[in-house]
Design a protein around this motif. Structure first.
Motif, short mmCIF file in Angstrom:
data_model
loop_
_atom_site.label_atom_id
_atom_site.label_comp_id
_atom_site.label_asym_id
_atom_site.label_seq_id
_atom_site.Cartn_x
_atom_site.Cartn_y
_atom_site.Cartn_z
N ARG A 1 2.89 2.41 -3.17
CA ARG A 1 2.18 3.09 -4.26
C ARG A 1 2.53 4.58 -4.27
O ARG A 1 2.28 5.27 -5.23
CB ARG A 1 0.66 2.94 -4.08
N PHE A 2 3.08 5.08 -3.16
CA PHE A 2 3.51 6.48 -3.11
C PHE A 2 4.95 6.59 -3.61
O PHE A 2 5.65 5.59 -3.70
CB PHE A 2 3.48 7.01 -1.68
N ASP A 3 5.40 7.83 -3.86
CA ASP A 3 6.82 7.95 -4.17
C ASP A 3 7.65 7.79 -2.89
O ASP A 3 7.12 7.78 -1.78
CB ASP A 3 7.15 9.24 -4.94
N VAL B 1 7.37 10.12 0.30
CA VAL B 1 6.12 9.99 1.06
C VAL B 1 6.10 8.67 1.83
O VAL B 1 5.81 8.64 3.02
CB VAL B 1 4.90 10.08 0.11
N ASN C 1 0.83 -1.21 0.00
CA ASN C 1 0.00 0.00 0.00
C ASN C 1 0.86 1.26 0.00
O ASN C 1 0.57 2.21 -0.69
CB ASN C 1 -0.89 0.02 1.25
N LEU C 2 1.93 1.23 0.80
CA LEU C 2 2.78 2.41 0.93
C LEU C 2 3.71 2.58 -0.27
O LEU C 2 4.11 3.69 -0.60
CB LEU C 2 3.60 2.33 2.22
#
Lengths: 344, 265
Positions: free
Chosen positions: A234-236, A239, A231-232
């Motif tokens: 998926r951010f750059d 972040v 899930n995490l």
């Protein structure tokens, strides 16, 4: 999710059970239908261990192992594709992005080349080729290619763009070498390579299913461990790290899982990598905003697509069946184009 | 002290983006980082958050070197919101804000009552409770920015670093964000460092200001002292005067728009 009330009209409740039902239906259809017409009653008696020897042999030794191999490979390709698309944030990522299929192609080609010349210089000795060794050979090549790309990108900080560029470059080189070898080789053995290259479930035995099973189990077993990091990721990076993720470690772990799933599947059934590209898109389309559904849907649909694709190929081609890789590519392109219309 | 750094230097290749930056924050203090574009504000924030390695000096949270802490340990104590963060379009506000609890729940622990309360509080503080089920794609720029702030709040960290939190917001949302910053500091004792472009907003909301130019610290002190120093005019290469709006209130910087000539038709 308590803070995430399901929106009205979202098919979140029935979509997973429906997909699971589809697995069952396609499995049953694949067992009962085939180019050899076996009455349903004979199929059933073959499954229970009675019935004619011919029916038993077709069902238990030909159809079932190829179906099971296909289901396992389909789940692996789809899951590998989803993981890769997620962490590289590249919707066009599939296992060939990590050089997995090109590396596998090269080692399979090299393997056949060397074993043939070391064992028997007669160029028509197709039947004596050590085909049983193709899955591990392909898998080692796939993992090695993935490892090279990882090391190149790691040196440059693992940015998704770098991985993509390194992957394209290394993949192209490996592919070129493999094609060069095949072209310069020219003999009857080329058929084995071509069949493997197109991605095929033809003549897959229980050995192939057993080869894949540990990877499928291990890959699925890793999911609880990588679910939240995924899930995490998926951010750059900035972040994700701010939210407390050890980005490098988790990125590498997910990448390793993805490569292992894809490389073992490529080794067993050849590069049906299109499944890895298309199934995650299909799952995302069906799940909509219910992201938690994407992962299970991807796995289930991977099994469905390969089973149905192989069935279509078996029935459409007659005795000269159409390889699953060709079927998924032909069926997948319209689906892909339809899904891409949603992208702005 | 919750957050300090001394003689912090950062280089990107050969370019030195930050040299010898020092900062020491009191609990509940609001600090504005101001300076021209490329003066090292973002670099300073990222170095404080441990996101980039410093070539010299170090940042410390409660006396512990940030470089020695795990990302999760840092995230429990410090929330950092980068400039224009990117999230997948199909992610909902609630899903984004939930990620803020990762440092607390880790890989396996399920979300408990405390986590749900923190999420609800974070959504409410940013006025997003009603929009929790929306995807980020469906939000306006201001709502999206608030969703990110909300995710940072859900971390319940005692230190909050914000990189230009008001950029791209209309004046109404700008005031709302500054008001939220002020409340967090005064009501919850959150220590806040933010890079900000608007000098008047910096003066109005912060307890102390750091002025950066070409990666070097030019000023560190109270807003009033800054207004009397003449450094703002010099650093930003503008003409202007600090006007007293009301007694006891922070002064207002009135910039002269010399290049504009609006007398003719």
């Amino acid at each position: 999710m308590s803070a995430n009330a399901p929106a009205i009209g979202q098919p979140s409740r029935w979509i997973l059970p429906a997909a699971l039902a589809l697995v069952l239906i396609s499995f049953v259809a694949a067992v009962f239908l085939g180019i050899v017409d076996i009455p349903a009653r004979d199929v059933l008696s073959a499954l229970t261990g009675t019935g004619s020897t011919e029916a038993r042999s077709i069902i238990l030794d030909i159809r079932l192992p190829r179906i099971v191999t296909g289901i396992l490979a389909g789940m692996q390709f789809a899951l590998a594709g989803l993981l890769l698309q997620t962490i590289t944030r590249n919707p066009l990522a599939d296992p060939s992005l990590m050089g997995v299929s090109q590396g596998a192609t090269l080692t399979v080609t090299l393997f056949l080349l060397f074993t043939v010349y070391l064992a028997n210089p007669d160029s028509y000795s197709v039947n004596e080729l050590p085909i049983a060794w193709l899955p591990p050979a392909g898998m080692i090549g796939g993992m090695a290619a993935g490892g090279i790309i990882y090391l190149l990108a790691f040196r440059l900080d693992l940015s998704p763009l770098r991985i993509t560029l390194c992957g394209i470059a290394i993949g192209a080189v490996l592919h070129a070498i493999a094609i060069g070898l095949i072209a310069g080789w020219g003999s009857a053995r080329i058929e084995i390579i071509l069949e493997w290259l197109s991605g095929s479930l033809y003549a897959r035995t229980w050995d192939h299913a057993l080869f894949l099973l540990p990877f499928t189990v291990a890959g699925l077993g890793m999911l609880p461990l990588i679910y939240r990091p995924l899930n995490l990721l998926r951010f750059d990076a900035a972040v994700a790290r701010s939210f407390g993720l050890s980005y490098r470690r988790q990125f590498s772990l997910v990448l390793l899982v993805s490569c292992a799933l894809a490389a073992s599947a490529v080794g067993a059934v050849g590069p049906i990598v299109f499944v890895g590209l298309i199934v995650p898109h299909l799952a995302r389309f069906l799940a909509g905003r219910h992201f938690p559904l994407v992962l299970p849907l991807t796995i289930v649909l991977g099994a469905v697509i390969v089973t149905l694709g192989d069935l279509v190929g078996r029935l459409a081609g007659g005795p000269e069946e159409v390889p699953i890789g060709v079927v998924t590519a032909l069926m997948g392109v319209p689906v892909m184009l339809a899904l891409l219309r949603r992208v702005p | 002290m919750p957050l300090t750094c001394s003689h912090l230097s950062v280089s990107y290749g050969r370019r030195r983006a930050l040299s010898g930056f020092s900062l020491s924050m009191e609990k509940g203090e609001i600090r504005a980082l101001i300076g021209p574009n490329g003066s090292g504000k973002s670099t300073a924030l990222q170095a404080l958050a441990g996101l980039i390695a410093s070539s010299e000096g170090r940042a410390e949270i409660e006396g512990v070197s940030v470089a020695s802490m795990s990302r999760r340990a840092i995230a429990k104590k410090l929330a950092f919101l980068p400039q224009q963060p990117v999230a997948p379009d199909e992610m909902t506000v609630a899903q984004l804000v939930r990620q803020g609890r990762f440092p607390h729940v880790g890989l396996f622990r399920s979300y408990g009552r405390k986590d749900e309360e923190a999420i609800a509080w974070a959504l409410e503080s940013t006025g997003l409770t009603g929009l929790a089920g929306r995807t980020l794609q469906e939000l306006s720029g201001g709502e999206r920015q608030r969703a990110w702030i909300s995710a940072a709040l859900a971390q319940e960290a005692a230190i909050l670093l914000l990189d230009e939190p008001t950029s791209f917001l209309d004046i109404g949302y700008q005031v709302e964000v500054l008001d939220l910053v002020h409340r967090l500091s005064r009501e919850r004792g959150v220590t806040i460092v933010m890079a900000i472009h608007d000098i008047n907003q910096a003066i109005a909301v912060s307890d102390r200001i750091s002025l950066l130019e070409k990666g070097e610290l030019r000023f560190d002190g109270a807003p009033k002292a800054l207004s009397e120093s003449g450094l703002v005019e010099k650093t930003f290469r503008v003409k202007g005067t600090f006007v007293e709006v009301a007694p006891g209130k922070p002064p207002h910087f009135d910039v002269e728009l010399t290049k504009l000539n609006r007398s003719g038709p």
